[in-house]
Design an enzyme around this catalytic site. Structure first.
Site, mmCIF file in Angstrom:
data_model
loop_
_atom_site.group_PDB
_atom_site.id
_atom_site.type_symbol
_atom_site.label_atom_id
_atom_site.label_comp_id
_atom_site.label_asym_id
_atom_site.label_seq_id
_atom_site.Cartn_x
_atom_site.Cartn_y
_atom_site.Cartn_z
ATOM 1 N N SER A 263 -3.475 22.683 -46.235
ATOM 2 C CA SER A 263 -4.137 21.768 -45.306
ATOM 3 C C SER A 263 -5.617 22.125 -45.151
ATOM 4 O O SER A 263 -6.312 22.269 -46.151
ATOM 5 C CB SER A 263 -3.380 21.785 -43.978
ATOM 6 O OG SER A 263 -3.582 20.592 -43.299
ATOM 7 N N LYS A 267 -8.344 23.145 -48.176
ATOM 8 C CA LYS A 267 -9.752 22.777 -48.401
ATOM 9 C C LYS A 267 -10.538 24.078 -48.597
ATOM 10 O O LYS A 267 -11.404 24.200 -49.458
ATOM 11 C CB LYS A 267 -10.322 22.015 -47.197
ATOM 12 C CG LYS A 267 -9.496 20.804 -46.709
ATOM 13 C CD LYS A 267 -10.159 20.136 -45.502
ATOM 14 C CE LYS A 267 -9.211 19.425 -44.540
ATOM 15 N NZ LYS A 267 -8.420 18.347 -44.987
ATOM 16 N N TRP A 354 -1.524 10.740 -45.119
ATOM 17 C CA TRP A 354 -2.820 11.033 -44.475
ATOM 18 C C TRP A 354 -3.736 11.818 -45.428
ATOM 19 O O TRP A 354 -4.941 11.671 -45.430
ATOM 20 C CB TRP A 354 -2.530 11.823 -43.197
ATOM 21 C CG TRP A 354 -3.670 12.183 -42.300
ATOM 22 C CD1 TRP A 354 -3.999 13.444 -41.895
ATOM 23 C CD2 TRP A 354 -4.585 11.310 -41.639
ATOM 24 N NE1 TRP A 354 -5.070 13.402 -41.032
ATOM 25 C CE2 TRP A 354 -5.444 12.101 -40.859
ATOM 26 C CE3 TRP A 354 -4.751 9.921 -41.629
ATOM 27 C CZ2 TRP A 354 -6.476 11.564 -40.075
ATOM 28 C CZ3 TRP A 354 -5.783 9.381 -40.851
ATOM 29 C CH2 TRP A 354 -6.634 10.203 -40.098
ATOM 30 N N HIS A 404 4.033 17.044 -44.797
ATOM 31 C CA HIS A 404 2.905 17.985 -44.797
ATOM 32 C C HIS A 404 3.403 19.378 -44.397
ATOM 33 O O HIS A 404 3.704 19.613 -43.222
ATOM 34 C CB HIS A 404 1.899 17.448 -43.769
ATOM 35 C CG HIS A 404 0.588 18.155 -43.750
ATOM 36 N ND1 HIS A 404 -0.342 18.007 -44.740
ATOM 37 C CD2 HIS A 404 0.047 19.001 -42.835
ATOM 38 C CE1 HIS A 404 -1.420 18.717 -44.440
ATOM 39 N NE2 HIS A 404 -1.199 19.338 -43.292
HETATM 40 C C1 GTR Z 1 -5.364 17.344 -39.689
HETATM 41 C C2 GTR Z 1 -6.578 16.982 -40.479
HETATM 42 C C3 GTR Z 1 -6.340 17.267 -41.930
HETATM 43 C C4 GTR Z 1 -5.691 18.615 -42.182
HETATM 44 C C5 GTR Z 1 -4.740 19.050 -41.095
HETATM 45 C C6 GTR Z 1 -4.444 20.551 -40.989
HETATM 46 O O1 GTR Z 1 -5.510 17.047 -38.359
HETATM 47 O O2 GTR Z 1 -6.830 15.626 -40.257
HETATM 48 O O3 GTR Z 1 -7.550 17.131 -42.633
HETATM 49 O O4 GTR Z 1 -6.642 19.581 -42.386
HETATM 50 O O5 GTR Z 1 -5.188 18.729 -39.841
HETATM 51 O O6 GTR Z 1 -5.231 21.390 -41.400
HETATM 52 O O7 GTR Z 1 -3.414 20.872 -40.413
#
Ligand code: GTR
Length: 427
Positions: A263, A267, A354, A404
């Site tokens: 997540s 990045k 997402w 996710h």
């Molecule tokens: C979300 C965000 C994503 C992702 C995620 C995370 O809210 O929109 O880009 O990074 O968090 O890191 O859990």
């Protein structure tokens, strides 16, 4: 009373809230805007990149510079006084198969200044230095495994998991809470070490005006510049500082360190791998917008949305591309290309719309020309492979069933990919 199931349930609720998929965003393939991707093999002056030398001496530095300037921000180098302090070192623990070390990286050379703790699990009785997965974690080292000897972080932790934290301090309630994401025994049995750091030790994940975490080492004297490091670049900097330590640890094969993250930390692993070529292999798990997903597709999370929800993640210049992705001189396939010729794996989850799974796949695919310049296969799949079917060249990709998260399936693919690209016994 054993409160773990309740805590796990609250963790699930809180994480699902974090990754809520707001309805007003586009999830319709038919509504993806038309776009042209910047060509990784055409220089800013229009000249073509024909050789590895052209790429390494001109185009790669040009693209790297654009990512620093326009997106993640510029980070400083290794602090001059940085030192390492072994907090604990125990052999044959947790059933006898694991060696555990906890090492503090002291950025200013003192235990009183900013510091982070690396938890390292090594296979016991390893013959020689071991290849290593280096990853950041979301909620403290103590959450990755139910090991009573893991020290609680001294840093700020997010207080959203009921019962896990008190006054934003880590407590015993969080111990082992995230263990489903960390198959420690499997990783070690396959001959790898696992090194992990709580990301909040490097920079707490909120918009604090750049005062806490390691930013305290670099006090602001004037107004923040639009290309100064955001939190993603700061966490990536922390991974490089962990690498500084790993290079000094004779039990670690520092030429075979895979950096992995999920997540926002996916990045981060991509940016760490791009900015620091010491990472031999790079893994992005569900990294999405600002990670592996192409920004120009504006599918699911967009540049505008991420800059609004998380104003501290990127540098000031990135805001220029809110709802204006085509104006950006770079896109995320070029971030993937910056790893070449090193192996990079991109993982998506089908219910994680997402994060734009297709956009993540396309970033891998469009990095191929740079790998081909090296005579390497890049990503073999020319269209998104079927569910749960990894495609592995020098670029790897899968889209798995589910949401996710980081699962056993993801780790099985990463271990296979690492076995393929980081073979033992070769220098
Ligand atoms: C979300 C965000 C994503 C992702 C995620 C995370 O809210 O929109 O880009 O990074 O968090 O890191 O859990």
């Amino acid at each position: 009373m054993n409160s773990t199931p309740w805590l796990a349930a609250s963790l699930f609720v809180s994480m699902s809230t974090l990754i809520a998929q707001p309805k007003s965003f586009n999830y319709d393939e038919g509504k993806v805007p038309k776009f042209t991707l910047p060509d990784p093999l055409v220089m800013a002056n229009g000249a073509p990149v024909k050789t590895v030398k052209d790429w390494e001496t001109h185009r790669r530095p040009e693209i790297l510079e654009l990512f620093k300037k326009e997106m993640y921000g510029r980070a400083p180098g290794k602090p001059a006084k940085q030192s390492y302090f072994v907090l604990t070192h125990h052999k044959n623990v947790l059933g006898g198969k694991i060696d555990r070390k906890q090492v503090e990286v002291r950025f200013a050379g003192t235990g009183k200044g900013p510091r982070m703790t690396i938890l390292i699990y090594l296979p016991a009785r390893a013959k020689g230095p071991v290849p290593t997965f280096l990853t950041l974690n979301f909620r403290g080292n103590h959450t990755i495994y139910p090991d009573p000897a893991i020290r609680l972080t001294h840093s700020w932790v997010r207080g959203k998991v009921k019962g896990e934290t008190k006054d934003n301090r880590a407590t015993e309630n969080g111990r082992g809470l995230a263990k489903s994401r960390w198959p420690v025994e499997t990783i070690l049995a396959r001959g790898y070490a696992l090194a992990t750091i709580y990301y909040g030790d490097i920079d707490p994940d909120f918009d604090d005006g750049w005062e806490n975490g390691v930013h305290a080492l670099y006090p602001q004297t004037q107004k923040r510049k639009p290309d100064e490091w955001g939190s993603i670049a700061t966490w990536a900097w922390g991974l490089s500082r962990a690498m500084d330590y790993l290079e000094t640890d004779r039990e670690i094969d520092h030429k075979r360190v895979a950096v992995m993250g999920h997540s926002r930390l996916g990045k981060t692993s991509l940016w760490a791998g791009a900015a620091d070529p010491r990472f031999a292999l790079v893994i992005s798990n569900d990294s999405g917008c600002g990670g592996a997903a192409l920004s120009r597709r504006a599918f699911g999370e967009t540049v505008q949305r991420i800059n609004t929800s998380f104003p501290h993640w990127f540098c000031g210049n990135f805001v220029k591309y809110n709802a204006n992705e085509n104006a950006c001189p770079i896109d995320q396939h070029q971030l993937i290309a910056l790893m070449a010729p090193r192996p990079v794996y991109i993982a998506s989850a089908v219910d994680d719309r997402w994060a734009d799974p297709k956009g993540e796949f396309l970033a891998g695919l469009h990095a191929n020309p740079v790998y081909q310049l090296y005579g390497l296969p890049g990503l073999p799949a020319k269209k998104q492979p079927p569910l749960d079917t990894p495609s592995m060249g020098t670029i790897g990709y899968h889209i798995r069933t589910g949401r996710h998260d980081v699962t056993k399936f993801d780790w099985a693919a990463y271990l296979k990919f690492a076995d393929k690209h980081l073979p033992r016994g070769k220098k």
